[in-house]
Enzyme design. Sequence first.
Site, PDB file in Angstrom:
ATOM      1  N   CYS A 354      33.823   3.456  39.352  1.00  8.40           N
ATOM      2  CA  CYS A 354      34.354   2.201  40.449  1.00  8.40           C
ATOM      3  C   CYS A 354      35.174   1.609  41.390  1.00  8.40           C
ATOM      4  O   CYS A 354      36.204   1.658  42.028  1.00  8.40           O
ATOM      5  CB  CYS A 354      32.891   1.953  41.468  1.00  8.40           C
ATOM      6  SG  CYS A 354      31.746   1.639  40.446  1.00  8.40           S
ATOM      7  N   HIS A 536      30.714   6.621  46.622  1.00 11.14           N
ATOM      8  CA  HIS A 536      30.317   6.995  45.382  1.00 11.14           C
ATOM      9  C   HIS A 536      29.861   7.994  45.320  1.00 11.14           C
ATOM     10  O   HIS A 536      28.710   8.752  45.470  1.00 11.14           O
ATOM     11  CB  HIS A 536      29.593   5.668  44.715  1.00 11.14           C
ATOM     12  CG  HIS A 536      29.931   4.376  45.152  1.00 11.14           C
ATOM     13  ND1 HIS A 536      30.404   3.416  43.632  1.00 11.14           N
ATOM     14  CD2 HIS A 536      29.502   3.411  45.810  1.00 11.14           C
ATOM     15  CE1 HIS A 536      30.504   2.748  43.696  1.00 11.14           C
ATOM     16  NE2 HIS A 536      30.001   2.570  45.484  1.00 11.14           N
TER      17      HIS A 536
END
Length: 668
Positions: A354, A536
């Site tokens: 991420c 996410h």
Amino acid sequence: MSAMFRITLPDGSVREVAPGTTPADVAAAIGPGLAKAALAAKIDGEVRDLNRPFERDTNLALVTARDEADALELTRHDLAHVMAEAVQHLFPGTQITFGPATDDGFYYDFAPKDRPFTDEDLPAIEAEMRAIIARNEPFVREVWTRQQLIDRWNQQGETFKAEWAAELPEGEELTIYRQGEWLDMCRGPHMASTGKLDPQAFKLTRVSGAYWRGDQKNAMLSRIYGTGWLNKKQLDQHLFRLEEAAKRDHRKIGAEMDLFHLQSEAQGSVFWHPKGFILWRQLEAYMRRRLDAADYEEVKTPQLMDARQWEQSGHWGKYRENMFVVPDEIPNTEDEGAVLSGEGDLMALKPMNCPAHVLIFKQGIKSYRDLPIRMAEFGCCHRNEPHGALHGIMRVRQFTQDDAHIFVREDQLIGEVRKFCDLLDSVYRDLGFEKYAIKLALRPEKRFGSDAMWDWSEQSLRDAVAAAGRDTQEYGWEELPGEGAFYAPKLEFHLTDAIGRTWQVGTIQTDTVLPERLDAAYIGEDGNRHRPVMLHRAILGTFERFIGILIEHHAGRFPLWLSPVQAVVATIVSDADDYAETVAAQLRAAGLRVETDLRNEKINYKVREHSLAKVPNLIVVGKREAEEGKVALRTLGSQAQTILTLDEIVTRLRNEATPPDLITGTAV
């Protein structure tokens, strides 16, 4: 006269009872059937003993076998105590330690007097447990002082229990539970007596070693495991599942099919063999087509990143102990806490993708018109999992995620989550999974971000699942307090496999924390900088674990499009060797993965060997087939043969091997 207590039942009715009255008394007053069925009581939502008197005005629900989760917890807790009594009766001088219920049973840790226990001891212990159940010994709750407990354990030579009791806080209400003459420290609750247990609904499964209090510096104990259920039917079903699970073990099938291996030279990492990597590549190609069709952009980011990046993102404080750091120690400097610059930079292998995706997002100015940006990566990550947690390819240290991050405006969030739910549903069904549950993991106690942010994020996920029509009992919708990540709530997707096990695989999280910490922004319609919401998301989770799940779900009998070897052409006699090569060549020309078996072995031997390797199609050719231009097709699991022409076998297998997304047109 003492004031009466008001007891409110689930139907809203109220009964007034005198002090000293128990839930068992209320059950008996309602009817003999309920009195017999009741196992425990829920007092204002807390499970308690049936024979523990009411202490105040109370909401009461009686727990029966229909309340399966609570009933199983009680059953397994009771069985742990019964097992401990049985062990101490059969093996005098054995000390007890702890014995909790587990997800499918119970265990107890013992310090044997003479020798460690073995699996050979289990039948005798089971027999003694059934004798204790038959005696129908009441479970009696008593409140003791800390000193009483210490004195009791010292008198009985229970040094482990005495050590634990000495650490309990003074003044706290401490309870023991007694069944006959045997007792143990316990918070409870328990059922009314041992006779409430079904003597045919448990089985002791194995013995292992365990350190006292989980510390290898302490004494080694003998841990006895058991499984416990409400009735024999449930036990039989569980034992069948265990037997099936053993047959389907991905490590066993992986070896039989020559897919992969693991070894100590690379603990927690997988050596993929050619056939296993074909399976990987087919799965990866399928996922890439699905992502392309859903307008994702694929990226590739570095393995090593500066520690300062991980510190800024917040992962350094949360994941440092599970990260592989390069170098693994900070070099000596005048300031030992400093992260060096230049050639001495402290780096870390990425445990997730991420932060790197945020750095790509930040390249160049982004407008509100550019969003959503769907950024995908089959990213290789590393996490320093404890050695004891590693399990085949299901839990590894090096893994590849089917990872993606979607950068959205707040007004786009619900629509994007809904699209993700639809994509995930289609992928799971293509891969052979018809059933899954959706759970919402809510804010943990330790977290980043404001309560207002969490309120909005959690409600957005609720609204998105509702918009997708999946907040229903059919999808096992459930909320899990405290289970969210430190930066975001998340939807979890739990697959159910062919033998009823569940696997938490997919996830999507709404994150406003990381864009803030890493200063990600876009220019809004008003000309000002705004923070995007970062979703996410993963569907498979990791390729390694998902392939392990696929192996066990299909028992190695993959859909033809995924099978590493889709057919083997095997000869009966050597005179058919040339024809076998011709058949294989035409199948390969049609895009099929085919091998030949021209060995001088009997055809029955070849059939057995290729069946063990889970080859889905065995194409048998002999002298007659060569002369007539035909083949004999035997599919995996079938004893029958189908005679087909060469054109027919090519057309049939080519059609059967087409990936489902290419049939339905869901791929680009």
